[in-house]
Scaffold this active site. Structure first.
Site, PDB file in Angstrom:
ATOM      1  N   THR A 281       0.819  -1.310  -0.138  1.00 35.06           N
ATOM      2  CA  THR A 281      -0.112   0.080  -0.155  1.00 35.06           C
ATOM      3  C   THR A 281       0.888   1.224  -0.175  1.00 35.06           C
ATOM      4  O   THR A 281       1.793   1.402   0.772  1.00 35.06           O
ATOM      5  CB  THR A 281      -0.777   0.015   1.373  1.00 35.06           C
ATOM      6  OG1 THR A 281      -1.844  -0.993   1.154  1.00 35.06           O
ATOM      7  CG2 THR A 281      -1.856   1.156   1.291  1.00 35.06           C
ATOM      8  N   PHE A 283       1.153   5.189   0.894  1.00 31.17           N
ATOM      9  CA  PHE A 283       0.720   6.281   1.690  1.00 31.17           C
ATOM     10  C   PHE A 283       1.474   7.451   1.304  1.00 31.17           C
ATOM     11  O   PHE A 283       2.639   7.570   1.091  1.00 31.17           O
ATOM     12  CB  PHE A 283       0.923   5.666   3.255  1.00 31.17           C
ATOM     13  CG  PHE A 283       0.360   4.633   3.912  1.00 31.17           C
ATOM     14  CD1 PHE A 283      -0.647   4.810   4.486  1.00 31.17           C
ATOM     15  CD2 PHE A 283       0.902   3.379   3.581  1.00 31.17           C
ATOM     16  CE1 PHE A 283      -1.376   3.522   5.273  1.00 31.17           C
ATOM     17  CE2 PHE A 283       0.332   1.994   4.156  1.00 31.17           C
ATOM     18  CZ  PHE A 283      -0.978   2.194   4.858  1.00 31.17           C
TER      19      PHE A 283
END
Length: 376
Positions: A281, A283
């Site tokens: 992921t 960020f």
């Protein structure tokens, strides 16, 4: 009958004439650009260009040729604009953007907010970027994190924007438009979920598994091998780990990160249970200040487009003509406008680069409501 070679020779002669006329046209466009700069005229006149295309289409015979000459002139006019945008930048227009270049972020004294519970991947991303022991706190929703930045309750927020398998976090894109906050950094965290339970628990004792719905789906192969386990969805993976600790029930386990398991004192019963082993992921780090690191290499923008033919094509051409590498494009529906979309674009560059300034000038002229979301 005319031979193939003779026809090719005739075509080559016509091509020579076209290239000669093209250079003459561009020289006139260059002079026009100088005239516009001196007199303060706009570079882009949408209606005038539409009229010009209609005019030239009326000068050819067949429907096929009308479409063809229309496409040729759309491109010619777009190239002319790019030349004149370049002249504007060289003349000092858009020489300064409302962003201030800084050498570094103040990580030592900054207050940072993240969304979720203690042990969330967002906390891990925050510590990866700002370091362990940074001054931080957490909130329940993405909106609360954006509000904390806007109001000055925190200096930075760390929020997920994209997963390598699940795609974009749409809510974050929408909030970037709604709030006057800016991206100043990013960090990528691998998503490696575990099955974790109370210390001393044997995997054969498990009856119920808790986690975020997406995390349960991402571990469907592993969980499918234990079809008798009840799968129960909660708000996030860290909350699942917290529940196991609070309930003190050896029949329960959480699908969570090893980081969350360590925060809540759980034992890892099975490691790396994701179906996709290369899941990660991205960020972003957000602040309410219009600043960018002087060595920043990526720019994020958003803008709207006229709902008409070729508008996206012409927009993307600004990256090609300025030798800028576009790394991502995402679209989101516009509120109150059915079937119209706002585009989010990431591309390589720095706001101080002349090529970036030139591209932004063109995008601002030809798009609508362009916003620079950050340079990082």
């Amino acid at each position: 009958m005319t031979s193939l070679e003779e026809l090719r020779t005739q075509l080559s002669d016509v091509d020579d004439q076209i290239t000669d006329l093209y250079e003459k046209r561009m020289k006139i466009c260059e002079d026009l650009g100088i005239c516009k700069i001196k007199n303060g005229y706009k570079t882009f006149d949408r209606q005038r260009e539409k009229n010009k295309i209609t005019e030239v289409m009326g000068k050819v015979s067949s429907d096929f040729n009308k479409k063809g000459i229309g496409e040729v002139y759309e491109l010619l006019l777009a190239i002319s604009r790019k030349l004149q945008y370049k002249q504007l930048v060289e003349a000092g227009a858009l020489g300064r953007l409302p962003f201030i270049g800084i050498d570094s972020l103040d990580k030592d004294t900054a207050r940072v907010v993240f969304q979720g519970t203690e042990g969330a991947y967002s906390q891990a991303a925050m510590e990866h970027y700002f370091g362990k022991g940074c001054n931080s706190y957490h909130v329940h929703t993405f909106r609360e994190a954006m509000e904390a930045i806007e109001e000055g309750a925190a200096d930075y927020a760390v929020l997920p924007i994209e997963n390598s398998t699940a795609g974009a976090v749409n809510e974050i894109y929408d909030l970037l438009v709604e709030f006057e906050n800016y991206i100043v950094g990013e960090t990528i965290i691998p998503i490696k979920n575990t099955l974790s339970g109370l210390p001393g628990t044997d995997i054969s004792e498990i009856e119920r598994v808790y986690s975020k719905a997406e995390a349960l789906m991402q571990a469907s192969h592993f969980l499918g091998e234990h079809g008798n386990w009840q799968q129960i969805s909660v708000a996030n993976t860290a909350l699942a780990a917290k529940k196991i600790l609070e309930d003190q029930d050896k029949h329960q386990a959480a699908v969570c990160s090893a980081y969350a398991a360590s925060v809540y004192g759980l034992s890892v019963l099975a490691d790396s249970i994701n179906d996709e082993k290369n899941n990660s992921t991205r960020f972003i780090v957000i602040t309410n200040q219009k600043v960018f690191l002087k060595d920043a290499k990526k720019i994020s923008i958003c803008l709207e487009l006229p709902h008409e033919s070729s508008s996206l094509y012409h927009l993307l051409s600004h990256f090609a003509y300025n030798d800028l590498n576009m790394t991502k494009i995402e679209s989101r529906p516009m509120e109150g406008k059915s079937w119209e979309y706002r585009f989010f674009i990431d591309f390589e560059g720095n706001l101080a680069d002349p090529a970036v300034k030139n591209a932004i000038r063109g995008l601002r002229e030809e798009g609508r409501n362009l916003r620079i979301l950050g340079n990082y």
